[in-house]
Design a protein around this motif. Structure first.
Motif, PDB file in Angstrom:
ATOM      1  N   LEU A   1     -12.383  69.804  69.365  1.00 30.75           N
ATOM      2  CA  LEU A   1     -11.106  69.224  68.925  1.00 30.75           C
ATOM      3  C   LEU A   1     -10.866  67.894  69.640  1.00 30.75           C
ATOM      4  CD1 LEU A   1      -8.452  69.361  67.369  1.00 30.75           C
ATOM      5  CD2 LEU A   1      -7.495  70.726  69.248  1.00 30.75           C
ATOM      6  N   ALA A   2     -11.144  67.867  70.953  1.00 27.23           N
ATOM      7  CA  ALA A   2     -10.985  66.630  71.718  1.00 27.23           C
ATOM      8  C   ALA A   2     -11.930  65.548  71.203  1.00 27.23           C
ATOM      9  CB  ALA A   2     -11.231  66.893  73.201  1.00 27.23           C
ATOM     10  N   LEU A   3     -13.175  65.933  70.904  1.00 21.84           N
ATOM     11  CA  LEU A   3     -14.126  64.958  70.367  1.00 21.84           C
ATOM     12  C   LEU A   3     -13.654  64.414  69.020  1.00 21.84           C
ATOM     13  CD1 LEU A   3     -17.806  66.165  70.972  1.00 21.84           C
ATOM     14  CD2 LEU A   3     -16.732  64.052  71.736  1.00 21.84           C
ATOM     15  N   ALA A   4     -13.121  65.290  68.170  1.00 20.61           N
ATOM     16  CA  ALA A   4     -12.635  64.856  66.857  1.00 20.61           C
ATOM     17  C   ALA A   4     -11.478  63.873  67.015  1.00 20.61           C
ATOM     18  CB  ALA A   4     -12.206  66.067  66.027  1.00 20.61           C
ATOM     19  N   ILE A   5     -10.544  64.199  67.898  1.00 20.20           N
ATOM     20  CA  ILE A   5      -9.404  63.310  68.122  1.00 20.20           C
ATOM     21  C   ILE A   5      -9.879  61.982  68.691  1.00 20.20           C
ATOM     22  CG2 ILE A   5      -7.262  63.003  69.447  1.00 20.20           C
ATOM     23  CD1 ILE A   5      -6.872  66.034  69.268  1.00 20.20           C
ATOM     24  N   TRP A   6     -10.884  62.043  69.564  1.00 22.92           N
ATOM     25  CA  TRP A   6     -11.438  60.813  70.140  1.00 22.92           C
ATOM     26  C   TRP A   6     -12.009  59.918  69.039  1.00 22.92           C
ATOM     27  CZ3 TRP A   6     -11.348  58.925  75.058  1.00 22.92           C
ATOM     28  CH2 TRP A   6     -12.139  57.802  75.301  1.00 22.92           C
ATOM     29  N   GLN A   7     -12.757  60.515  68.091  1.00 27.71           N
ATOM     30  CA  GLN A   7     -13.338  59.745  66.998  1.00 27.71           C
ATOM     31  C   GLN A   7     -12.249  59.152  66.104  1.00 27.71           C
ATOM     32  OE1 GLN A   7     -16.778  59.102  66.450  1.00 27.71           O
ATOM     33  NE2 GLN A   7     -16.822  59.872  68.543  1.00 27.71           N
TER      34      GLN A   7
ATOM     35  N   ARG B   1     -14.949  52.608  60.714  1.00 27.80           N
ATOM     36  CA  ARG B   1     -13.884  53.602  60.582  1.00 27.80           C
ATOM     37  C   ARG B   1     -14.355  54.806  59.766  1.00 27.80           C
ATOM     38  NH1 ARG B   1      -8.523  49.736  59.678  1.00 27.80           N
ATOM     39  NH2 ARG B   1      -8.048  49.522  61.916  1.00 27.80           N
ATOM     40  N   ALA B   2     -15.091  54.542  58.697  1.00 30.89           N
ATOM     41  CA  ALA B   2     -15.612  55.650  57.877  1.00 30.89           C
ATOM     42  C   ALA B   2     -16.553  56.520  58.689  1.00 30.89           C
ATOM     43  CB  ALA B   2     -16.322  55.090  56.642  1.00 30.89           C
ATOM     44  N   LYS B   3     -17.391  55.871  59.520  1.00 32.15           N
ATOM     45  CA  LYS B   3     -18.329  56.634  60.354  1.00 32.15           C
ATOM     46  C   LYS B   3     -17.573  57.498  61.359  1.00 32.15           C
ATOM     47  CE  LYS B   3     -20.236  54.929  63.965  1.00 32.15           C
ATOM     48  NZ  LYS B   3     -21.012  54.117  64.940  1.00 32.15           N
ATOM     49  N   PHE B   4     -16.573  56.913  62.026  1.00 32.94           N
ATOM     50  CA  PHE B   4     -15.802  57.659  63.019  1.00 32.94           C
ATOM     51  C   PHE B   4     -15.077  58.846  62.368  1.00 32.94           C
ATOM     52  CE2 PHE B   4     -15.496  53.483  65.490  1.00 32.94           C
ATOM     53  CZ  PHE B   4     -16.495  53.848  66.369  1.00 32.94           C
ATOM     54  N   LEU B   5     -14.465  58.595  61.209  1.00 33.81           N
ATOM     55  CA  LEU B   5     -13.709  59.664  60.543  1.00 33.81           C
ATOM     56  C   LEU B   5     -14.642  60.751  60.016  1.00 33.81           C
ATOM     57  CD1 LEU B   5     -11.008  57.567  58.634  1.00 33.81           C
ATOM     58  CD2 LEU B   5     -10.706  58.950  60.711  1.00 33.81           C
ATOM     59  N   GLY B   6     -15.819  60.357  59.531  1.00 33.59           N
ATOM     60  CA  GLY B   6     -16.797  61.343  59.071  1.00 33.59           C
ATOM     61  C   GLY B   6     -17.280  62.210  60.215  1.00 33.59           C
TER      62      GLY B   6
END
Length: 270
Positions: A81-87, A106-111
């Motif tokens: 969850l922390a990694l997802a929020i970080w991305q 941004r697309a890469k980070f959100l993916g």
């Protein structure tokens, strides 16, 4: 202050939090554990030992059965969850002056965030005492998609998208692009970490790419049972000429990717 500025300020504050950065690094550690387990299961399949499902579900099932496994599963949930929020924060604060590159980043980070959330959700299911069958989920998804108008085309698009992700992993490994996000030490340690990263990214790219091919085959044959997740992709490698050797190599590569994730937890630029 507009909504965009407020979101950027919130994201920046999260990135400046020592506790949050620590949780994100723990996320990389748990990713490493999962990939090592997946690699070990794949090698077990290659040598005829069964070993369960060679995917995140199979790895999480093994953790669930271990002493203190439920506690570790909750750590995995929090770390991912922390990694997802970080991305997501990285996507929000992205300031590349080139607008095309900015939205690509941004697309890469959100993916990536979506992938971490998906694995975290699976870990949550196991932490609460449940189980998940990724291959059955992939087949159900394929069946639902094939049932709608233009479903064949949509499933082909999904499959090609997954193949593209696999190719991106391979390219990232071959070009060593992953090293740009790491503050690596000099000398032998750097060389070793980079070598693990190259092998790991290529192995993961092959596995993900094969999973995408299975979606395309399911679409072309109108047979949702042809589709499958990572486990089905790895098992399909065993049916190729020299498949056992290929599967063994990919399994070892996934385990090396897990070791690389440990190094990433230490040296990731945060």
């Amino acid at each position: 202050m507009n909504i965009s500025s407020s979101a950027s300020s919130t994201a920046a504050a999260a990135q400046d939090s020592r506790a949050f950065r620590t949780l994100a690094r723990i996320g990389y550690v748990v990713l490493g554990i999962l990939h090592i387990l997946i690699g070990v299961i794949a090698i077990s399949i290659a040598i005829g030992g069964g070993g369960g499902e060679a995917d995140q579900g199979g790895a999480l099932a093994q953790i669930q059965q271990a002493p203190a496994g439920v506690l570790l599963l909750w750590v995995i949930v929090l770390g991912l969850l922390a990694l997802a929020i970080w991305q997501i924060a990285e996507a929000v604060v992205e300031r590349d002056p080139d607008s095309t590159k900015k939205w690509g980043h941004r697309a890469k980070f959100l993916g990536t965030a979506a992938a971490y959330l998906a694995i975290g959700a699976t870990a949550l299911i196991y932490a609460l005492g449940g189980q998940s069958q990724s291959s059955e989920s992939s087949q159900s998804f394929s069946a639902r998609l094939l049932a709608v108008p233009a479903g064949v085309v949509l499933l082909v698009v999904v499959g090609l998208g997954v193949v593209a992700v696999g190719v991106a992993f391979i390219v990232r490994g071959i070009t060593r692009a992953f090293a740009k996000s790491l503050a690596l030490p000099a000398g032998a340690a750097r060389s070793g970490i980079v070598a693990f990263g190259i092998a790991g990214y290529i192995a993961k790219g092959i596995a993900v790419g094969v999973a995408g091919v299975l979606f395309v085959i399911a679409a072309v044959t109108h047979d949702p049972e042809k589709a499958g997740g990572l486990d089905a992709a790895l098992r399909s490698l065993a049916g190729l000429p020299f498949g056992v050797i290929i599967l063994w190599a990919v399994g070892a590569g996934l385990a090396l990717y897990g070791v690389f994730c440990f190094a990433r937890a230490r040296y990731a630029r945060m």
